[in-house]
Design an enzyme around this catalytic site. Sequence first.
Site, PDB file in Angstrom:
ATOM      1  CG  ASP A 119      -2.013   1.000   1.155  1.00  0.00           C
ATOM      2  OD1 ASP A 119      -2.663   1.079   0.103  1.00  0.00           O
ATOM      3  OD2 ASP A 119      -2.235   1.718   2.148  1.00  0.00           O
ATOM      4  CD  GLU A 166      -2.196   2.584  -3.296  1.00  0.00           C
ATOM      5  OE1 GLU A 166      -2.457   3.397  -4.218  1.00  0.00           O
ATOM      6  OE2 GLU A 166      -1.788   2.946  -2.180  1.00  0.00           O
ATOM      7  CG  ASP A 219      -9.468   2.500   0.257  1.00  0.00           C
ATOM      8  OD1 ASP A 219      -9.976   2.097   1.319  1.00  0.00           O
ATOM      9  OD2 ASP A 219      -8.244   2.634   0.100  1.00  0.00           O
TER      10      ASP A 219
END
Length: 324
Positions: A119, A166, A219
């Site tokens: 991430d 990401e 998300d």
Amino acid sequence: RELCREEIDFYAWLQYEFYTQWGALKDYANQNGIQIIGDIPIYVAFDSADTWAAPEMFQFDEKNEPKAVAGCPPDGFSATGQLWGNPLYDWEYHKKTGYQWWIRRIEYCFKLYDIVRIDHFRGFDEYYSIPYGDETAEFGHWEKGPGIDLFNALKEALGEVPVIAEDLGFLTPTVLQLVKDTGYPGMKVLEFAFDSREESDYLPHTYSRNCVVYTGTHDNQTTFDWWKELSKEDRSVALRYLNLPYGGRFVSRKKLTWQLITLAQRSVAKLCVIPAQDYLCLPGTARINTPSTLGYNWQWRMKKDAFDKELCEKIRRMTKLYGR
């Protein structure tokens, strides 16, 4: 250890039970040709075992309190930025130790998962540093991260391991170069693709094969309700891109959702990820997470028989048709 013996034993038992069950689940999945993608956050929590056991790895003062914390600067989505509050790494320390903690961390991830999605990949190129104690992220600044040095150390220690970067958000040329240098596939999210203000890197005709395409992530809003929330201008771009009637008055949101799934499936991206909520055409009540909010996140659960035989056959035909 004596004072907190019962509490320690309780958490040891919890972890034992979890890892026993997780191991059985992963073995079952792998035996049936299914790989599991795990998500690893770039940062750890201030009250984590890592900060307690090895405070020297972080930007702490003599009282073991953060000198600065993580977040994102103000942008079009948030006028005051995002104040995450995580401790920042002392990257000089990590470099001196040959990034041993990171190597152990990533190595352990591959015991839990088959593929690891890292991430906030941008934070390895440059990270946003906010003074500790600030109530917003407005007065932070960018600092240089470890860059390719960290990933060279990882590859030397672990070899070529399957990682997804990401790389969403505003990307500078140096971030793009870092992703390219690692060789890791980046992410493409179709819900970010249809921007009436400028050309988008998330439109499928711009993809290289070395990427992973999603309709939306954990998300994002479910695609079914995302269509409802699109501005008139962005919706027009999306409909023209999909070669559908302007205005979409005669196209149901269910059909539009499947149109986006089809667009992802037939792209050149080497991996395509479709959330279960999109296959099921569920509304926003099934959304997993709304970033920077507290309360009702991470609560959705899929019902046992949600994927009936008709839906499974539809997915099977589509994945075969597009070579997925």
